[in-house]
Design a protein around this motif. Structure first.
Motif, PDB file in Angstrom:
ATOM      1  N   SER A  10       0.827  -1.204   0.000  1.00 12.57           N
ATOM      2  CA  SER A  10       0.000   0.000   0.000  1.00 12.57           C
ATOM      3  C   SER A  10       0.860   1.252   0.000  1.00 12.57           C
ATOM      4  N   THR A  11       1.976   1.221   0.761  1.00 13.25           N
ATOM      5  CA  THR A  11       2.873   2.372   0.829  1.00 13.25           C
ATOM      6  C   THR A  11       3.527   2.626  -0.518  1.00 13.25           C
ATOM      7  N   ALA A  12       3.944   1.567  -1.197  1.00 10.38           N
ATOM      8  CA  ALA A  12       4.565   1.698  -2.508  1.00 10.38           C
ATOM      9  C   ALA A  12       3.596   2.317  -3.502  1.00 10.38           C
ATOM     10  N   SER A  13       2.348   1.879  -3.459  1.00  8.84           N
ATOM     11  CA  SER A  13       1.326   2.414  -4.361  1.00  8.84           C
ATOM     12  C   SER A  13       1.095   3.889  -4.087  1.00  8.84           C
ATOM     13  N   THR A  14       1.039   4.241  -2.797  1.00 15.33           N
ATOM     14  CA  THR A  14       0.821   5.645  -2.416  1.00 15.33           C
ATOM     15  C   THR A  14       1.982   6.517  -2.875  1.00 15.33           C
ATOM     16  N   THR A  15       3.224   6.021  -2.723  1.00 14.46           N
ATOM     17  CA  THR A  15       4.417   6.771  -3.128  1.00 14.46           C
ATOM     18  C   THR A  15       4.393   7.037  -4.621  1.00 14.46           C
ATOM     19  N   ALA A  16       4.059   6.054  -5.407  1.00 17.14           N
ATOM     20  CA  ALA A  16       4.005   6.210  -6.864  1.00 17.14           C
ATOM     21  C   ALA A  16       2.969   7.253  -7.256  1.00 17.14           C
ATOM     22  N   SER A  17       1.799   7.188  -6.603  1.00 13.30           N
ATOM     23  CA  SER A  17       0.733   8.148  -6.906  1.00 13.30           C
ATOM     24  C   SER A  17       1.150   9.563  -6.532  1.00 13.30           C
ATOM     25  N   LYS A  52       3.076  15.266   1.806  1.00 12.60           N
ATOM     26  CA  LYS A  52       3.381  15.319   3.231  1.00 12.60           C
ATOM     27  C   LYS A  52       2.536  14.371   4.074  1.00 12.60           C
ATOM     28  N   THR A  53       1.301  14.067   3.624  1.00  9.73           N
ATOM     29  CA  THR A  53       0.367  13.331   4.499  1.00  9.73           C
ATOM     30  C   THR A  53      -0.031  11.952   3.992  1.00  9.73           C
ATOM     31  N   ALA A  54       0.171  11.662   2.711  1.00  7.85           N
ATOM     32  CA  ALA A  54      -0.344  10.405   2.147  1.00  7.85           C
ATOM     33  C   ALA A  54       0.228   9.171   2.830  1.00  7.85           C
ATOM     34  N   THR A  62      -4.369   1.326   6.762  1.00 12.83           N
ATOM     35  CA  THR A  62      -3.951  -0.077   6.736  1.00 12.83           C
ATOM     36  C   THR A  62      -4.053  -0.700   8.116  1.00 12.83           C
ATOM     37  N   GLN A  63      -3.611   0.038   9.140  1.00 11.40           N
ATOM     38  CA  GLN A  63      -3.664  -0.478  10.505  1.00 11.40           C
ATOM     39  C   GLN A  63      -5.107  -0.644  10.970  1.00 11.40           C
ATOM     40  N   LYS A  64      -5.971   0.288  10.590  1.00  9.02           N
ATOM     41  CA  LYS A  64      -7.393   0.200  10.952  1.00  9.02           C
ATOM     42  C   LYS A  64      -8.017  -1.054  10.341  1.00  9.02           C
ATOM     43  N   THR A  65      -7.723  -1.294   9.061  1.00  6.86           N
ATOM     44  CA  THR A  65      -8.250  -2.488   8.394  1.00  6.86           C
ATOM     45  C   THR A  65      -7.750  -3.758   9.070  1.00  6.86           C
ATOM     46  N   SER A  66      -6.466  -3.761   9.418  1.00  2.64           N
ATOM     47  CA  SER A  66      -5.886  -4.918  10.090  1.00  2.64           C
ATOM     48  C   SER A  66      -6.545  -5.167  11.442  1.00  2.64           C
ATOM     49  N   ASP A  67      -6.737  -4.100  12.220  1.00  4.01           N
ATOM     50  CA  ASP A  67      -7.361  -4.241  13.540  1.00  4.01           C
ATOM     51  C   ASP A  67      -8.782  -4.788  13.426  1.00  4.01           C
ATOM     52  N   LYS A 447      -9.368   3.310  18.583  1.00  4.11           N
ATOM     53  CA  LYS A 447      -9.667   4.653  19.099  1.00  4.11           C
ATOM     54  C   LYS A 447      -8.497   5.591  18.861  1.00  4.11           C
ATOM     55  N   SER A 448      -7.285   5.085  19.080  1.00  2.10           N
ATOM     56  CA  SER A 448      -6.092   5.894  18.843  1.00  2.10           C
ATOM     57  C   SER A 448      -5.966   6.262  17.372  1.00  2.10           C
ATOM     58  N   ILE A 449      -6.244   5.297  16.500  1.00  2.31           N
ATOM     59  CA  ILE A 449      -6.192   5.560  15.060  1.00  2.31           C
ATOM     60  C   ILE A 449      -7.210   6.622  14.666  1.00  2.31           C
ATOM     61  N   ALA A 450      -8.414   6.531  15.221  1.00  2.00           N
ATOM     62  CA  ALA A 450      -9.457   7.516  14.914  1.00  2.00           C
ATOM     63  C   ALA A 450      -9.011   8.910  15.335  1.00  2.00           C
ATOM     64  N   THR A 451      -8.378   9.007  16.508  1.00  2.00           N
ATOM     65  CA  THR A 451      -7.874  10.305  16.983  1.00  2.00           C
ATOM     66  C   THR A 451      -6.790  10.836  16.046  1.00  2.00           C
ATOM     67  N   GLN A 452      -5.874   9.944  15.648  1.00  2.00           N
ATOM     68  CA  GLN A 452      -4.801  10.359  14.743  1.00  2.00           C
ATOM     69  C   GLN A 452      -5.349  10.789  13.377  1.00  2.00           C
ATOM     70  N   GLN A 453      -6.381  10.079  12.905  1.00  2.00           N
ATOM     71  CA  GLN A 453      -6.971  10.437  11.615  1.00  2.00           C
ATOM     72  C   GLN A 453      -7.656  11.799  11.678  1.00  2.00           C
ATOM     73  N   THR A 454      -8.288  12.090  12.809  1.00  2.00           N
ATOM     74  CA  THR A 454      -8.919  13.392  12.981  1.00  2.00           C
ATOM     75  C   THR A 454      -7.866  14.492  12.994  1.00  2.00           C
ATOM     76  N   THR A 455      -6.787  14.256  13.737  1.00  2.00           N
ATOM     77  CA  THR A 455      -5.698  15.235  13.797  1.00  2.00           C
ATOM     78  C   THR A 455      -5.077  15.444  12.424  1.00  2.00           C
ATOM     79  N   LEU A 456      -4.876  14.336  11.678  1.00  2.00           N
ATOM     80  CA  LEU A 456      -4.301  14.427  10.344  1.00  2.00           C
ATOM     81  C   LEU A 456      -5.231  15.173   9.393  1.00  2.00           C
ATOM     82  N   ALA A 457      -6.527  14.953   9.530  1.00  2.00           N
ATOM     83  CA  ALA A 457      -7.505  15.646   8.674  1.00  2.00           C
ATOM     84  C   ALA A 457      -7.461  17.155   8.933  1.00  2.00           C
ATOM     85  N   ASP A 458      -7.374  17.516  10.213  1.00  2.00           N
ATOM     86  CA  ASP A 458      -7.276  18.952  10.555  1.00  2.00           C
ATOM     87  C   ASP A 458      -5.991  19.547   9.985  1.00  2.00           C
TER      88      ASP A 458
END
Length: 506
Positions: A10-17, A52-54, A62-67, A447-458
């Protein structure tokens, strides 16, 4: 292993994009600086923000899906454990070993054996079954008004009062009033119409000699047959049927007498107000029907260990255990020829491995100490290479019928195989157990991922606004510079042109 591979892909795909977007943005700046077009502000801002954020965004997704995948897998594991535990109940508490069957040799008697039953044979002879009394009044005209008053209807010592007034003083009205009366002691009323007229029929809801029906009439007014609804029943003694006496001139008849069931067990005479007899033989319930009545109908009732039920319970346990093993195998599956996403979601998971190893140790071990130890193989249940159990039905049935001591030892309620499994599963699934602990950890991570995603969105929004403002200003500056360049070229001329000032000078 599969989570790491998936994240890497997933990271490789994101880097290419991201690189492709940056190249497009760079081309926009070059075009803008040469005056070929204005800057694509939106694309520039998006490309730089993504750069900067992708990576972080992809990692969190990816971690959310895994969890979530692991949570679902843990739920599947817990469900299989719970199903196995439910199937262990009678094996772990010892009740399976006390199961008996009761079989009668003739017709009209069925029996069930429960707690307290012991093996044995009994001669049973039924001379009469318990019946519920049924009374039929004399004939009346269907629409005849009978007068007003109060009927007191009783059954087996309990009674109720029915008010008969101008709204219900026909035979059908009285029947409806009896059926709907509050505090009805257990009598139903209906109307049967024959060639002689309409009859009120009263039926007791309960069998037995003591449950006779009585009707008394009081507060009579305009009597036109109401007094003839009075009837007194007298219970019979012993095997005798109940009798009745009518109060009025129109006599009642007894369609069915109230009587107890009468029977003998061996040489012991017994009776019961119900055809479901629970107290005659310890731990055994007899169900009597009229087909059993008759002096020549003596039957043999056999109470014995219910080996059929016991075999079913044990084979069901084996089936549930194998289902659990299969489930754990699916959750930890690995195929080197498949992609990482096709591997089991709990491959290498320490929680599942702990559960698998613990249960496998129990079913492969013995019960007892020293030379007296015995295991499941002694009753035909063997552990296979894949971790499942296999049952030899012939050996199992033989053990149940001929070696009850071994079976009792294997499934005793203290340290038997089922008791051990039940205790360990409880420790796994209870609050604070390994499954609960693992589930809590995964939920906390989500829950931690959700918090991080909110912070990243802001942060993404803030950065986007910042870049859009900067590139809008740059776009304006570059447009102004291009305009000035064109003006100066017109005025002074360029590499391949002559400006207006130069021309005028000439």
């Amino acid at each position: 292993m599969s989570t790491i591979s998936s994240a890497t892909s997933s990271t490789a795909s994101t880097t290419a994009s991201t690189n492709a977007a940056l190249q497009q943005a760079a081309q926009s700046i070059i075009s803008g600086s040469t005056g070929n077009s204005s800057l694509d502000v939106s694309s520039l801002a998006t490309a730089l923000v993504n750069a900067k954020t992708a990576g972080q965004s992809t990692a969190l997704t990816t971690q959310k899906t895994s969890d979530n995948t692991q949570l679902s897998a843990i739920g599947t594991l817990k469900a299989a454990l719970t199903a196995l535990q439910a199937g262990l109940t009678s094996l772990s508490d010892g009740t399976m070993l006390s199961k008996f069957s009761a079989t009668a040799s003739g017709t009209g008697i069925t029996a069930t054996a429960g707690t307290g039953a012991v093996a044995g044979t009994y001669s049973v002879n039924v001379t009469q079954i318990a019946t519920a009394q049924s009374l039929t009044s004399g004939a009346f005209a269907a629409t005849q008004t009978l007068g007003t008053g109060t009927l007191t209807v009783s059954v087996g010592g309990k009674s109720m009062s029915v008010d008969v007034n101008s709204t219900n003083n026909t035979l059908s009205g009285i029947a409806a009033a009896i059926n709907s009366a509050s505090g009805n002691p257990g009598v139903t009323a209906t109307i049967v119409t024959g060639t002689g007229g309409a009859h009120l029929v009263l039926n007791s809801a309960t069998t037995g000699a003591a449950n006779t029906i009585g009707v008394s009439v009081s507060n009579l007014n305009n009597n036109n047959g109401l007094s003839s609804l009075g009837v007194t029943s007298t219970a019979g003694t012993g095997s005798a049927a109940s009798t009745i006496t009518s109060s009025g001139s129109i006599a009642w008849t007894q369609s069915t007498a109230a009587q107890d069931a009468e029977f003998t067990i061996g040489s012991v005479a017994a009776s019961s107000s119900s055809n479901t007899v629970t107290g005659a033989i310890a731990g055994v319930t007899l169900n009597l029907t009229s087909a059993a009545v008759g002096a020549a109908q003596t039957q043999t009732l056999t109470v014995a260990q219910d080996t059929t039920s016991q075999a079913t319970t044990i084979t069901n346990f084996v089936s549930l255990y194998n289902t659990l093993v299969t489930t754990m195998g699916t959750l930890t599956s690995f195929d080197s020829t498949q992609s990482s996403s096709a591997q089991g979601p709990l491959l290498g998971d320490p929680t599942l491995n702990t559960i698998k190893n613990t249960l496998s140790t129990i079913v492969s071990g013995g019960v007892g100490t020293g030379t007296s130890s015995t295991n499941l193989a002694s009753i035909g249940i063997t552990l296979q290479a894949d971790g499942t159990l296999q049952t030899d039905t012939t050996t199992l049935n033989s053990a149940l019928q001929n070696n009850a001591t071994t079976v009792a030892s294997l499934f005793n309620s203290t340290n038997g195989i089922a008791a051990q499994l039940n205790n360990r599963i409880t420790s796994f699934v209870q609050t604070g157990g390994v499954i609960d602990t693992r589930t809590t950890a995964l939920n906390n991570d989500l829950k931690s991922i959700a918090t991080q995603q909110t912070t990243l969105a802001d942060y993404t929004m803030q950065l986007t606004n910042q870049y859009q403002a900067q590139f809008t200003a740059l776009n304006t500056l570059m447009a102004t510079m291009n305009n000035n360049s064109q003006y100066l070229t017109q005025l002074f001329g360029g590499t391949n042109s002559q400006g207006s000032l130069s021309a005028n000078k000439a």
